[in-house]
Scaffold this motif. Structure first.
Motif, PDB file in Angstrom:
ATOM      1  N   PRO A  61      -9.008  -8.061   4.377  1.00  0.00           N
ATOM      2  CA  PRO A  61      -7.974  -7.029   4.311  1.00  0.00           C
ATOM      3  C   PRO A  61      -6.605  -7.589   4.731  1.00  0.00           C
ATOM      4  O   PRO A  61      -6.567  -8.487   5.563  1.00  0.00           O
ATOM      5  CB  PRO A  61      -8.450  -5.964   5.284  1.00  0.00           C
ATOM      6  N   PRO A  62      -5.545  -7.050   4.163  1.00  0.00           N
ATOM      7  CA  PRO A  62      -5.506  -6.050   3.104  1.00  0.00           C
ATOM      8  C   PRO A  62      -5.805  -6.667   1.744  1.00  0.00           C
ATOM      9  O   PRO A  62      -5.546  -7.839   1.516  1.00  0.00           O
ATOM     10  CB  PRO A  62      -4.067  -5.526   3.163  1.00  0.00           C
ATOM     11  N   ASN A  63      -6.331  -5.851   0.848  1.00  0.00           N
ATOM     12  CA  ASN A  63      -6.604  -6.294  -0.514  1.00  0.00           C
ATOM     13  C   ASN A  63      -5.275  -6.292  -1.265  1.00  0.00           C
ATOM     14  O   ASN A  63      -4.708  -5.250  -1.537  1.00  0.00           O
ATOM     15  CB  ASN A  63      -7.601  -5.347  -1.187  1.00  0.00           C
ATOM     16  N   LEU A  64      -4.780  -7.484  -1.570  1.00  0.00           N
ATOM     17  CA  LEU A  64      -3.472  -7.598  -2.226  1.00  0.00           C
ATOM     18  C   LEU A  64      -3.591  -7.876  -3.712  1.00  0.00           C
ATOM     19  O   LEU A  64      -2.629  -8.333  -4.335  1.00  0.00           O
ATOM     20  CB  LEU A  64      -2.640  -8.682  -1.532  1.00  0.00           C
ATOM     21  N   SER A  65      -4.727  -7.573  -4.296  1.00  0.00           N
ATOM     22  CA  SER A  65      -4.877  -7.770  -5.736  1.00  0.00           C
ATOM     23  C   SER A  65      -4.043  -6.735  -6.488  1.00  0.00           C
ATOM     24  O   SER A  65      -3.791  -5.634  -5.999  1.00  0.00           O
ATOM     25  CB  SER A  65      -6.348  -7.714  -6.152  1.00  0.00           C
ATOM     26  N   SER A  69      -3.070  -3.360  -4.176  1.00  0.00           N
ATOM     27  CA  SER A  69      -2.329  -3.780  -2.988  1.00  0.00           C
ATOM     28  C   SER A  69      -1.554  -2.647  -2.326  1.00  0.00           C
ATOM     29  O   SER A  69      -1.555  -2.530  -1.101  1.00  0.00           O
ATOM     30  CB  SER A  69      -1.389  -4.935  -3.329  1.00  0.00           C
ATOM     31  N   TYR A  70      -0.892  -1.805  -3.113  1.00  0.00           N
ATOM     32  CA  TYR A  70      -0.085  -0.742  -2.517  1.00  0.00           C
ATOM     33  C   TYR A  70      -0.956   0.173  -1.645  1.00  0.00           C
ATOM     34  O   TYR A  70      -0.641   0.418  -0.486  1.00  0.00           O
ATOM     35  CB  TYR A  70       0.640   0.077  -3.596  1.00  0.00           C
ATOM     36  N   ALA A  71      -2.045   0.667  -2.208  1.00  0.00           N
ATOM     37  CA  ALA A  71      -2.925   1.569  -1.456  1.00  0.00           C
ATOM     38  C   ALA A  71      -3.484   0.869  -0.225  1.00  0.00           C
ATOM     39  O   ALA A  71      -3.576   1.468   0.850  1.00  0.00           O
ATOM     40  CB  ALA A  71      -4.060   2.070  -2.347  1.00  0.00           C
ATOM     41  N   SER A  72      -3.833  -0.382  -0.358  1.00  0.00           N
ATOM     42  CA  SER A  72      -4.395  -1.122   0.763  1.00  0.00           C
ATOM     43  C   SER A  72      -3.386  -1.263   1.903  1.00  0.00           C
ATOM     44  O   SER A  72      -3.741  -1.120   3.076  1.00  0.00           O
ATOM     45  CB  SER A  72      -4.874  -2.495   0.291  1.00  0.00           C
ATOM     46  N   LEU A  73      -2.136  -1.540   1.563  1.00  0.00           N
ATOM     47  CA  LEU A  73      -1.099  -1.681   2.594  1.00  0.00           C
ATOM     48  C   LEU A  73      -0.783  -0.356   3.270  1.00  0.00           C
ATOM     49  O   LEU A  73      -0.658  -0.295   4.497  1.00  0.00           O
ATOM     50  CB  LEU A  73       0.180  -2.263   1.986  1.00  0.00           C
ATOM     51  N   ILE A  74      -0.672   0.704   2.482  1.00  0.00           N
ATOM     52  CA  ILE A  74      -0.307   2.015   3.039  1.00  0.00           C
ATOM     53  C   ILE A  74      -1.475   2.615   3.817  1.00  0.00           C
ATOM     54  O   ILE A  74      -1.315   3.037   4.965  1.00  0.00           O
ATOM     55  CB  ILE A  74       0.167   2.969   1.925  1.00  0.00           C
ATOM     56  N   GLU A  75      -2.642   2.653   3.221  1.00  0.00           N
ATOM     57  CA  GLU A  75      -3.814   3.253   3.881  1.00  0.00           C
ATOM     58  C   GLU A  75      -4.279   2.425   5.075  1.00  0.00           C
ATOM     59  O   GLU A  75      -4.830   2.973   6.028  1.00  0.00           O
ATOM     60  CB  GLU A  75      -4.950   3.419   2.873  1.00  0.00           C
ATOM     61  N   GLY A  76      -4.037   1.126   5.031  1.00  0.00           N
ATOM     62  CA  GLY A  76      -4.431   0.257   6.144  1.00  0.00           C
ATOM     63  C   GLY A  76      -3.412   0.225   7.269  1.00  0.00           C
ATOM     64  O   GLY A  76      -3.557  -0.508   8.243  1.00  0.00           O
ATOM     65  N   LEU A  77      -2.359   1.029   7.135  1.00  0.00           N
ATOM     66  CA  LEU A  77      -1.300   1.150   8.153  1.00  0.00           C
ATOM     67  C   LEU A  77      -0.580  -0.175   8.429  1.00  0.00           C
ATOM     68  O   LEU A  77      -0.197  -0.474   9.560  1.00  0.00           O
ATOM     69  CB  LEU A  77      -1.866   1.737   9.452  1.00  0.00           C
ATOM     70  N   TYR A  78      -0.363  -0.953   7.384  1.00  0.00           N
ATOM     71  CA  TYR A  78       0.371  -2.219   7.510  1.00  0.00           C
ATOM     72  C   TYR A  78       1.875  -2.015   7.419  1.00  0.00           C
ATOM     73  O   TYR A  78       2.643  -2.925   7.680  1.00  0.00           O
ATOM     74  CB  TYR A  78      -0.068  -3.199   6.413  1.00  0.00           C
TER      75      TYR A  78
END
Length: 122
Positions: A61-65, A69-78
């Motif tokens: 994580p985060p999944n930047l594929s 990537s957008y959902a991973s960054l936002i949902e992962g609180l990055y």
């Protein structure tokens, strides 16, 4: 005579390389007022720099594929739009990511400007 000839030749060779005025490499400045698009400005950075080693292609994580990537960054609180510099994403980019060398400063500035502009999925 040889010494004088050598000095004259050395001087002739050295003069073009010296100057009273030096031009230094000027880093690219990213204008904070220019809108940053996630799809065209930010996401391509991940594809170019963060997925080549397989680290952030889904296994770490985060999944930047692309497309995730957008959902991973936002949902992962990055991303923290209230304090962009304190975003986990910016802390990692300014400290130790990607391994082997940080993104160039203009790229990091672009990511931070995207966060400052509300981290939109655009």
């Amino acid at each position: 005579m040889r010494i004088i000839s050598f000095l004259v030749i050395a001087l002739i060779i050295a003069i073009p390389f010296s100057s009273c005025e030096k031009e230094y490499f000027k880093p690219v400045q990213v204008d904070p007022n220019v809108p940053v698009s996630y799809k065209t400005d930010v996401e391509p950075l991940w594809a170019a720099k963060c997925m080549g080693s397989g680290c952030h292609g889904g296994s770490v994580p985060p999944n930047l594929s692309v497309g995730k990537s957008y959902a991973s960054l936002i949902e992962g609180l990055y991303v923290d739009t209230l304090n962009p510099a304190a975003s986990l994403l910016m802390i990692k980019l300014n400290k130790d990511m990607p391994p082997g060398g940080l993104l160039p400063q203009p790229d990091r500035d672009k990511v931070q400007n995207w966060i400052k502009q509300g981290a939109k999925d655009n």
